[in-house]
Design an enzyme around this catalytic site. Structure first.
Site, mmCIF file in Angstrom:
data_model
loop_
_atom_site.group_PDB
_atom_site.id
_atom_site.type_symbol
_atom_site.label_atom_id
_atom_site.label_comp_id
_atom_site.label_asym_id
_atom_site.label_seq_id
_atom_site.Cartn_x
_atom_site.Cartn_y
_atom_site.Cartn_z
ATOM 1 N N CYS A 76 -15.331 -30.190 112.364
ATOM 2 C CA CYS A 76 -16.535 -30.491 111.577
ATOM 3 C C CYS A 76 -17.013 -31.919 111.885
ATOM 4 C CB CYS A 76 -16.283 -30.238 110.096
ATOM 5 S SG CYS A 76 -17.801 -30.080 109.134
ATOM 6 N N HIS A 163 -14.101 -24.517 110.296
ATOM 7 C CA HIS A 163 -12.799 -24.984 109.809
ATOM 8 C C HIS A 163 -11.696 -23.966 110.116
ATOM 9 C CE1 HIS A 163 -14.125 -28.544 107.560
ATOM 10 N NE2 HIS A 163 -15.244 -27.868 107.392
ATOM 11 N N GLU A 165 -8.616 -24.344 109.745
ATOM 12 C CA GLU A 165 -7.515 -24.534 108.799
ATOM 13 C C GLU A 165 -7.714 -23.788 107.481
ATOM 14 O OE1 GLU A 165 -10.377 -27.938 107.805
ATOM 15 O OE2 GLU A 165 -9.919 -26.662 109.516
#
Length: 188
Positions: A76, A163, A165
């Site tokens: 990001c 993202h 994660e």
């Protein structure tokens, strides 16, 4: 070990936990940590530049993106900082949203090994890379963002707008594992 530079994003601890889940140790450090301090630790095999709310408070990451000898993954804001470091352009997204986005992989590469050509990812599109820097190539796009992922053509430097994660991102752990493989980790 992977060093995670904390740019103040809400998911920085998710990056740490996701790496732990796949068996990779990591350490979260302030984004003001000097590159020399990171690279002097011989246990460090790679660097992740986390997301965050403010480019102005993450300028040290530009120096790291330009000068690190280690593999880098920008997530990001980290992705946007890599673009700025190498002369790309970052600006407001046309469709400012924070939601699940279908990502289309344009080019086979180390980061997307064993990942389908299309997958859903959790993405923040407030700002985005508008122009890829010279020496980089686009790896993936979405219907609302032309640069969901990019890679330096000759260095192990990657950036993703989404993202990996976050649990909502399909194959996110696989993408993180692929980055760790670039850093020299082996998985069974």
């Amino acid at each position: 070990m992977i060093v995670i530079l904390d740019n103040g994003g809400q998911y920085v601890h998710r990056i740490h936990r996701s790496l732990k889940y796949i068996g990779v140790s990591s350490k979260i450090v302030p984004n003001t940590t000097p590159l020399e301090e990171i690279e002097s630790n011989k246990e460090v095999k790679g660097i992740i530049l986390s997301g965050g709310p403010d480019i102005e408070k993450a300028k040290n990451c530009i120096d790291i993106a330009l000068n690190a000898k280690l593999p880098i993954l920008g997530i990001c804001l980290g992705h946007q900082l890599i673009a700025l470091a190498y002369g790309g352009e970052v600006g407001r997204a046309e469709a400012e949203e924070y939601a699940l986005t279908k990502v289309y992989v344009d080019k086979e590469n180390d980061l997307f090994k064993n990942v389908p050509r299309e997958f859903n990812a959790w993405a923040s599109h407030k700002d985005e890379v508008k122009k890829v820097p010279e020496g980089f190539e686009i790896l993936a796009h979405s219907d609302i963002c032309q640069v969901e992922a990019m890679k330096h053509k000759t260095k192990p430097i990657y950036g993703v707008q989404f993202h990996p994660e976050v649990a909502h991102t399909e194959y996110g752990n696989e993408i993180l594992k692929n980055f760790c493989k670039v850093c020299g980790y082996k998985f069974e």
